[in-house]
Design a protein around this motif. Structure first.
Motif, short mmCIF file in Angstrom:
data_model
loop_
_atom_site.label_atom_id
_atom_site.label_comp_id
_atom_site.label_asym_id
_atom_site.label_seq_id
_atom_site.Cartn_x
_atom_site.Cartn_y
_atom_site.Cartn_z
N VAL A 1 48.56 44.37 47.07
CA VAL A 1 48.12 42.98 47.43
C VAL A 1 46.68 42.49 46.95
O VAL A 1 46.43 41.38 46.47
N ALA A 2 45.76 43.35 46.87
CA ALA A 2 44.47 43.36 46.07
C ALA A 2 44.58 43.02 44.93
O ALA A 2 44.13 42.09 44.30
N LYS A 3 45.71 43.82 44.11
CA LYS A 3 45.50 43.38 42.56
C LYS A 3 46.18 42.22 42.31
O LYS A 3 45.74 41.56 41.38
N VAL A 4 47.17 41.77 43.13
CA VAL A 4 47.97 40.62 42.75
C VAL A 4 47.04 39.43 42.88
O VAL A 4 46.67 38.58 42.16
N THR A 5 46.01 39.64 44.13
CA THR A 5 45.04 38.58 44.19
C THR A 5 44.05 38.59 43.11
O THR A 5 43.56 37.34 42.55
N LEU A 6 43.40 39.80 42.76
CA LEU A 6 42.36 39.75 41.64
C LEU A 6 43.19 39.35 40.20
O LEU A 6 42.46 38.60 39.42
N ASN A 7 44.47 39.52 40.23
CA ASN A 7 44.96 39.09 38.84
C ASN A 7 45.09 37.47 38.87
O ASN A 7 44.92 37.03 37.77
N ARG A 8 45.22 36.71 39.84
CA ARG A 8 45.17 35.52 40.03
C ARG A 8 43.53 34.95 39.65
O ARG A 8 43.60 34.08 39.09
N TRP B 1 44.61 29.54 38.41
CA TRP B 1 44.23 29.90 39.72
C TRP B 1 42.71 29.81 39.51
O TRP B 1 41.86 29.82 38.70
N PRO B 2 42.00 29.51 40.89
CA PRO B 2 40.52 29.51 41.02
C PRO B 2 39.94 30.55 40.56
O PRO B 2 40.47 31.91 40.42
N SER B 3 38.51 30.83 40.27
CA SER B 3 37.99 31.48 39.63
C SER B 3 37.23 32.59 40.46
O SER B 3 36.56 33.72 39.92
N THR B 4 37.53 32.40 41.73
CA THR B 4 36.92 33.37 42.84
C THR B 4 37.93 33.92 43.85
O THR B 4 38.73 33.33 44.02
N VAL B 5 37.71 35.11 44.30
CA VAL B 5 38.38 35.72 45.32
C VAL B 5 38.64 34.63 46.59
O VAL B 5 39.87 34.35 46.85
#
Length: 149
Positions: free
Chosen positions: A43-50, A56-60
């Motif tokens: 889940v962390a990887k998918v979020t950071l891939n985005r 997608w926006p450029s921040t977590v």
């Protein structure tokens, strides 16, 4: 395990869990708190891939909180963010693990990218309308992960 986790959190505490880490930890917690460490990490990887993709926006935090108004209702990228329930974590051990994974992933990156260009996932308990548009590539726990390729 609890003592090891507590020691690791004390070791990492000087990194001061900033808002980006907090946002990622919340996403990990609410999306995968019942999953294995690999599932939480995915889940962390998918979020950071985005975050790294221009669609997608450029921040977590912006990725995690991304939403749009459709027909008078908010539609969110991650359903927990728009469900109207409290976002305060209630399971301490899962929350600590989510914070640890978020911190390590943001601060140190990864050595193996087993979810390269993976931007979507869902629980196998649901069948989202968008799933047929992408290619399922991996199942981790009860989540199915997708790419465009």
């Amino acid at each position: 395990m609890k003592k090891i986790l507590a020691a690791m959190m004390l070791f990492l505490s000087p990194l001061s869990l900033g808002s980006e880490v907090d946002c990622l930890a919340q996403n990990i917690y609410w999306e995968a708190r019942n999953q294995s460490i690999n599932g939480m990490y995915a889940v962390a990887k998918v979020t950071l891939n985005r975050v790294r993709d221009s669609r997608w926006p450029s921040t977590v935090c912006a990725v995690v909180k991304q939403r749009k108004l459709r027909g008078g209702s908010w539609i969110c990228q991650f359903s927990w963010y728009c469900d109207g329930l409290s976002d305060h974590p209630t399971h301490r051990e899962s929350w600590n693990m989510a914070k640890l994974i978020a911190t390590v992933t943001i601060e140190y990156g990864t050595t193996e990218d087993f979810l390269y260009k993976t931007y979507w996932y869902h629980s196998n308990k649901v069948n989202p309308y968008w799933a047929s548009a992408y290619n399922p590539t991996r199942v981790i726990g009860d989540h199915i992960f997708y790419t465009e390729e």
